[in-house]
Design an enzyme around this catalytic site. Structure first.
Site, PDB file in Angstrom:
ATOM      1  N   TRP A  55      19.409 -24.172 -49.382  1.00 30.40           N
ATOM      2  CA  TRP A  55      20.525 -24.753 -48.722  1.00 30.40           C
ATOM      3  C   TRP A  55      21.987 -24.776 -48.300  1.00 30.40           C
ATOM      4  CZ3 TRP A  55      23.505 -25.545 -52.036  1.00 30.40           C
ATOM      5  CH2 TRP A  55      23.038 -25.611 -53.563  1.00 30.40           C
ATOM      6  N   ASN A  56      21.966 -23.945 -49.703  1.00 33.31           N
ATOM      7  CA  ASN A  56      23.050 -23.513 -49.632  1.00 33.31           C
ATOM      8  C   ASN A  56      23.638 -22.333 -48.667  1.00 33.31           C
ATOM      9  OD1 ASN A  56      21.895 -21.152 -50.267  1.00 33.31           O
ATOM     10  ND2 ASN A  56      23.403 -20.396 -52.113  1.00 33.31           N
TER      11      ASN A  56
ATOM     12  N   ARG B  21      19.187 -13.357 -41.483  1.00 31.13           N
ATOM     13  CA  ARG B  21      18.429 -12.137 -41.882  1.00 31.13           C
ATOM     14  C   ARG B  21      17.135 -12.314 -41.929  1.00 31.13           C
ATOM     15  NH1 ARG B  21      22.173 -12.903 -47.895  1.00 31.13           N
ATOM     16  NH2 ARG B  21      20.079 -13.508 -48.661  1.00 31.13           N
TER      17      ARG B  21
ATOM     18  N   LYS C 241      10.164 -22.357 -42.768  1.00 29.31           N
ATOM     19  CA  LYS C 241      10.768 -24.070 -43.549  1.00 29.31           C
ATOM     20  C   LYS C 241      11.703 -24.137 -44.431  1.00 29.31           C
ATOM     21  CE  LYS C 241      10.206 -25.389 -47.336  1.00 29.31           C
ATOM     22  NZ  LYS C 241      11.604 -26.891 -47.559  1.00 29.31           N
ATOM     23  N   PRO C 242      12.635 -24.834 -44.101  1.00 29.79           N
ATOM     24  CA  PRO C 242      14.296 -24.822 -44.089  1.00 29.79           C
ATOM     25  C   PRO C 242      14.317 -25.864 -45.103  1.00 29.79           C
ATOM     26  CG  PRO C 242      14.356 -25.915 -42.476  1.00 29.79           C
ATOM     27  CD  PRO C 242      12.487 -24.953 -42.082  1.00 29.79           C
ATOM     28  N   ALA C 243      15.002 -25.793 -46.296  1.00 27.52           N
ATOM     29  CA  ALA C 243      15.245 -26.511 -46.927  1.00 27.52           C
ATOM     30  C   ALA C 243      14.937 -28.164 -46.540  1.00 27.52           C
ATOM     31  CB  ALA C 243      16.612 -25.908 -48.202  1.00 27.52           C
TER      32      ALA C 243
ATOM     33  N   GLY D 192      15.591 -18.678 -52.686  1.00 26.22           N
ATOM     34  CA  GLY D 192      15.492 -19.567 -53.337  1.00 26.22           C
ATOM     35  C   GLY D 192      15.614 -19.157 -55.117  1.00 26.22           C
TER      36      GLY D 192
ATOM     37  N   GLU E 132      14.691 -13.220 -52.542  1.00 27.26           N
ATOM     38  CA  GLU E 132      15.431 -13.468 -52.991  1.00 27.26           C
ATOM     39  C   GLU E 132      15.725 -14.293 -53.620  1.00 27.26           C
ATOM     40  OE1 GLU E 132      18.081 -10.928 -52.157  1.00 27.26           O
ATOM     41  OE2 GLU E 132      17.279  -9.651 -49.870  1.00 27.26           O
ATOM     42  N   LEU E 133      15.826 -14.373 -55.031  1.00 26.77           N
ATOM     43  CA  LEU E 133      15.909 -15.591 -56.005  1.00 26.77           C
ATOM     44  C   LEU E 133      17.490 -15.177 -56.401  1.00 26.77           C
ATOM     45  CD1 LEU E 133      12.788 -14.356 -57.248  1.00 26.77           C
ATOM     46  CD2 LEU E 133      13.366 -15.753 -55.417  1.00 26.77           C
TER      47      LEU E 133
ATOM     48  N   ARG F 182      33.604 -19.550 -53.201  1.00 27.25           N
ATOM     49  CA  ARG F 182      33.172 -19.540 -51.796  1.00 27.25           C
ATOM     50  C   ARG F 182      32.013 -20.183 -51.777  1.00 27.25           C
ATOM     51  NH1 ARG F 182      29.123 -14.958 -50.095  1.00 27.25           N
ATOM     52  NH2 ARG F 182      28.654 -15.259 -48.021  1.00 27.25           N
TER      53      ARG F 182
ATOM     54  N   CYS G 203      24.515 -17.782 -54.286  1.00 31.06           N
ATOM     55  CA  CYS G 203      23.887 -17.196 -55.525  1.00 31.06           C
ATOM     56  C   CYS G 203      24.563 -16.195 -55.921  1.00 31.06           C
ATOM     57  CB  CYS G 203      22.422 -16.171 -54.781  1.00 31.06           C
ATOM     58  SG  CYS G 203      22.692 -15.957 -53.204  1.00 31.06           S
TER      59      CYS G 203
ATOM     60  N   GLU H  17      22.490 -20.533 -63.841  1.00 26.36           N
ATOM     61  CA  GLU H  17      23.395 -20.617 -62.659  1.00 26.36           C
ATOM     62  C   GLU H  17      24.267 -21.971 -63.157  1.00 26.36           C
ATOM     63  OE1 GLU H  17      19.883 -19.494 -59.606  1.00 26.36           O
ATOM     64  OE2 GLU H  17      21.495 -18.813 -58.993  1.00 26.36           O
TER      65      GLU H  17
HETATM   66  P1  NAP Z   1      15.009 -23.997 -54.349  1.00 29.10           P
HETATM   67  O1  NAP Z   1      14.547 -25.281 -55.123  1.00 29.10           O
HETATM   68  O2  NAP Z   1      13.982 -23.091 -54.804  1.00 29.10           O
HETATM   69  O3  NAP Z   1      14.523 -24.132 -52.826  1.00 29.10           O
HETATM   70  C1  NAP Z   1      14.215 -22.802 -51.957  1.00 29.10           C
HETATM   71  C2  NAP Z   1      13.750 -23.690 -50.826  1.00 29.10           C
HETATM   72  O4  NAP Z   1      12.278 -23.603 -51.623  1.00 29.10           O
HETATM   73  C3  NAP Z   1      13.407 -24.964 -50.328  1.00 29.10           C
HETATM   74  O5  NAP Z   1      13.401 -24.494 -49.131  1.00 29.10           O
HETATM   75  C4  NAP Z   1      12.877 -25.560 -51.358  1.00 29.10           C
HETATM   76  O6  NAP Z   1      12.178 -27.002 -50.272  1.00 29.10           O
HETATM   77  C5  NAP Z   1      11.394 -24.309 -51.204  1.00 29.10           C
HETATM   78  N1  NAP Z   1      10.374 -25.146 -52.466  1.00 29.10           N
HETATM   79  C6  NAP Z   1      11.200 -25.276 -53.596  1.00 29.10           C
HETATM   80  N2  NAP Z   1       9.659 -26.055 -54.299  1.00 29.10           N
HETATM   81  C7  NAP Z   1       8.711 -25.490 -53.039  1.00 29.10           C
HETATM   82  C8  NAP Z   1       7.059 -25.021 -53.117  1.00 29.10           C
HETATM   83  N3  NAP Z   1       6.888 -25.611 -54.736  1.00 29.10           N
HETATM   84  N4  NAP Z   1       6.201 -24.432 -52.658  1.00 29.10           N
HETATM   85  C9  NAP Z   1       6.885 -23.614 -51.646  1.00 29.10           C
HETATM   86  N5  NAP Z   1       8.464 -23.618 -51.697  1.00 29.10           N
HETATM   87  C10 NAP Z   1       9.599 -24.746 -52.034  1.00 29.10           C
HETATM   88  O7  NAP Z   1      16.445 -23.313 -54.549  1.00 29.10           O
HETATM   89  P2  NAP Z   1      17.593 -24.152 -53.824  1.00 29.10           P
HETATM   90  O8  NAP Z   1      17.963 -25.178 -54.813  1.00 29.10           O
HETATM   91  O9  NAP Z   1      17.511 -24.644 -52.595  1.00 29.10           O
HETATM   92  O10 NAP Z   1      18.349 -22.974 -53.687  1.00 29.10           O
HETATM   93  C11 NAP Z   1      19.541 -22.548 -55.070  1.00 29.10           C
HETATM   94  C12 NAP Z   1      18.676 -20.860 -55.087  1.00 29.10           C
HETATM   95  O11 NAP Z   1      18.561 -20.430 -54.289  1.00 29.10           O
HETATM   96  C13 NAP Z   1      20.119 -20.734 -56.245  1.00 29.10           C
HETATM   97  O12 NAP Z   1      18.933 -20.268 -57.853  1.00 29.10           O
HETATM   98  C14 NAP Z   1      20.543 -19.360 -56.020  1.00 29.10           C
HETATM   99  O13 NAP Z   1      20.730 -18.321 -56.686  1.00 29.10           O
HETATM  100  C15 NAP Z   1      19.095 -18.564 -54.716  1.00 29.10           C
HETATM  101  N6  NAP Z   1      19.754 -18.081 -53.276  1.00 29.10           N
HETATM  102  C16 NAP Z   1      19.588 -16.539 -53.391  1.00 29.10           C
HETATM  103  C17 NAP Z   1      19.756 -15.886 -52.691  1.00 29.10           C
HETATM  104  C18 NAP Z   1      19.734 -14.668 -52.698  1.00 29.10           C
HETATM  105  O14 NAP Z   1      20.080 -13.884 -51.929  1.00 29.10           O
HETATM  106  N7  NAP Z   1      19.187 -14.464 -53.185  1.00 29.10           N
HETATM  107  C19 NAP Z   1      20.396 -16.617 -51.281  1.00 29.10           C
HETATM  108  C20 NAP Z   1      21.073 -17.810 -51.816  1.00 29.10           C
HETATM  109  C21 NAP Z   1      20.575 -18.541 -52.678  1.00 29.10           C
HETATM  110  P3  NAP Z   1      13.194 -28.438 -50.482  1.00 29.10           P
HETATM  111  O15 NAP Z   1      14.351 -27.882 -49.972  1.00 29.10           O
HETATM  112  O16 NAP Z   1      12.535 -29.207 -49.411  1.00 29.10           O
HETATM  113  O17 NAP Z   1      12.709 -28.619 -52.180  1.00 29.10           O
END
Ligand code: NAP
Length: 494
Positions: free
Chosen positions: A166-167, A175, A190-192, A244, A266-267, A294, A300, A397
């Site tokens: 979602w961020n 990307r 599948k978006p957030a 995520g 990309e974690l 930012r 991330c 984080e």
């Molecule tokens: P998240 O909880 O891991 O969720 C990311 C995505 O995964 C969402 O679309 C979420 O869906 C989905 N998801 C969650 N549980 C899942 C499962 N069991 N199976 C399949 N999909 C699932 O992360 P977030 O809180 O949205 O984002 C923040 C994280 O992303 C941070 O750790 C950040 O560092 C990381 N991030 C990394 C990068 C990079 O390029 N390295 C860039 C941006 C963000 P739902 O929304 O429906 O839960």
């Protein structure tokens, strides 16, 4: 801070109304099977903006079937035309910049200026990969024995499953979609659940730009696992690309093992920000504001730990604290707002917990340190000093507007502390000594280094992490490789 909880712009309801809040399957918008929906919240007021379709596992498998059916004809589509679709989508995003930025701010909360910057950044991936679509190369060489020939082709990996956070609701999508379109892969995205609207708007733009039916399918869902797992385990998808958190990434790698999917991850990050005694302190403070603030710290790439040399620590802390105190917090749609709300109540609670933990272990609050006013999920810009290494925020984080500062004396102490984490996405270094800059850039365990620079994101550069921050790179010349397989043809009979 004082927060206006009322709509500030008459276009707020129009941009939300204009979005198709349905699933995009095989080129058609349709409701979820059974008509289920889930609400999308405005994090600055906690009111519901609208509801969108809540896909079932059957809907997800139908989307995957559409992607599978479209794969071979899409792979054969002329690369120039694939690139031109991306180019047209780039032009449309650019012309609808203001509405898209408003939509993003409403569902995600970041200030309008930041949403505008993200729309520009997101569109750049389409422009970049429009150009890369026609540069997919191969190889033809003579075998060492002189008789055979080695022919190397690069072909699309196949239907790709995509999951975004979602961020950065648009950029994390473009990307992935940009290189997949350029390479000739079909997709199920599948978006957030917090920010589906921007992705749905993007789906509309790509359809309008001429993307054939079934190439991009979008499934919005509240229960991510219940739609993703059946697709991952199905066998028709050949790739999973995820952005995520690291815990969810690990789970998806495990799920992908059954079908041996090609994975890109990309974690999470835990970026160190190093300021040396020879740094330009004002430039370091400017860079720190970008690296920390930012996206309200919800990036991330956000600087999570500041390591500042003893000799400049007082000046750096004073100047950073002044800048953080001066920021205007409020609804991102309002003029002059620089810091919006966090995404939801859970994220706000986590930031509160991490700051309380650091303070209980001896950290001092220089500014902030508490929730903001208003209905929304606000946290005040915060600077902490004397943060001990036992504080949870040195390992986890923060994902919020909190800058923890620790001092160091020797270079090796700073690099050891910087590398003392399971993450390895990005590190920031401020120094004017060229030798030190290069030495440290090589020593830091990170996929990216910001050298006297607080932002590294750039569509033309390879973005990604090492260690638990991920696998693969997005953007740059190598970004398309994630969507291509190499095929070798042994040519005989010459
Ligand atoms: P998240 O909880 O891991 O969720 C990311 C995505 O995964 C969402 O679309 C979420 O869906 C989905 N998801 C969650 N549980 C899942 C499962 N069991 N199976 C399949 N999909 C699932 O992360 P977030 O809180 O949205 O984002 C923040 C994280 O992303 C941070 O750790 C950040 O560092 C990381 N991030 C990394 C990068 C990079 O390029 N390295 C860039 C941006 C963000 P739902 O929304 O429906 O839960």
């Amino acid at each position: 801070m004082s927060v206006n909880d009322q709509p500030s712009d008459p276009r707020e309801s129009t941009v939300v109304d204009d979005v198709a809040k349905q699933l995009l399957v095989d080129g058609k918008w349709r409701p979820a099977t059974g008509g289920g929906t889930f609400p999308v919240e405005d994090p600055s007021t906690t009111t519901t903006l609208c509801s969108v379709a809540d896909a079932t596992s059957d809907d997800a498998l139908e989307a995957l079937a559409a992607a599978d059916r479209a794969q071979s004809s899409w792979a054969a589509h002329p690369p120039r035309e694939r690139g031109e679709i991306l180019r047209r989508a780039f032009e449309t995003i650019t012309s609808r910049h203001e509405d898209l930025a408003l939509l993003m701010t409403l569902e995600m909360g970041k200030p309008l200026a930041e949403s505008r910057a993200e729309i520009t950044y997101a569109a750049e991936f389409f422009r970049w990969f429009a150009e890369e679509a026609v540069r997919i190369d191969g190889d033809y060489t003579v075998s060492p024995n002189g008789r055979g020939r080695v022919l190397v082709l690069r072909q699309p990996v196949g239907p790709a499953l995509m999951v975004t956070p979602w961020n950065f609701p648009m950029a994390m999508g473009t990307r992935k979609i940009g290189p997949a379109v350029a390479a000739g892969c079909t997709m199920v995205m599948k978006p957030a659940h917090q920010t589906p609207l921007t992705m749905l708007a993007l789906g509309d733009i790509l359809t309008e730009a001429g993307l054939p039916d079934g190439v991009l399918n979008i499934v919005t869902a509240h229960g991510a696992g219940s739609v993703m797992r059946p697709m991952i385990e199905d066998g028709r998808a050949r790739k999973l690309t995820f952005t995520g958190s690291t815990p969810v990434g690990r789970k998806l790698i495990e799920q992908s093992a059954g079908q041996v999917l090609n994975v890109s991850m990309e974690l999470g990050g835990n970026a160190p920000f190093l300021v040396f005694d020879d740094a330009d302190v004002d430039a370091a403070v400017d860079g720190a504001m970008l690296a920390k603030m930012r996206n309200v710290g919800e990036a991330c790439t956000a600087a999570n730990r500041f390591y500042v040399h003893d000799s400049v620590a007082e000046e750096f802390t004073r100047k950073l604290t002044e800048r953080m105190e001066a920021l205007h917090v409020g609804r991102g749609v309002d003029d002059g707002i620089e810091v919006g709300p966090l995404i939801d109540a859970g994220q706000l609670d986590k930031v509160v917990e991490l700051v309380d933990d650091a303070v209980a272990k001896g950290a001092r609050v220089e500014t902030g340190g508490s929730r903001g006013d208003g209905q929304g999920h606000y946290y005040l810009p915060t600077v902490l000093t004397g943060v001990p290494s036992s504080a949870r925020m040195t390992r986890e984080e923060i994902f919020g507007p909190v800058a923890p500062i620790t001092t160091f004396t020797e270079e090796h102490e700073a690099t050891a502390a910087a590398n003392d984490t399971e993450f390895g996405l990005v590190s920031y270094v401020y120094t004017r000594d060229v030798q030190r800059a290069l030495r440290i850039s090589e020593t830091l365990q990170a996929g990216m280094v910001g050298l006297n620079q607080g932002v590294v994101s750039n569509a033309a550069a390879p973005f990604g992490g090492v260690k638990h921050s991920g696998i693969g790179r997005e953007g740059g010349k190598v970004g398309i490789d994630e969507y291509l397989e190499t095929k070798y043809v042994a040519v005989g009979g010459l």
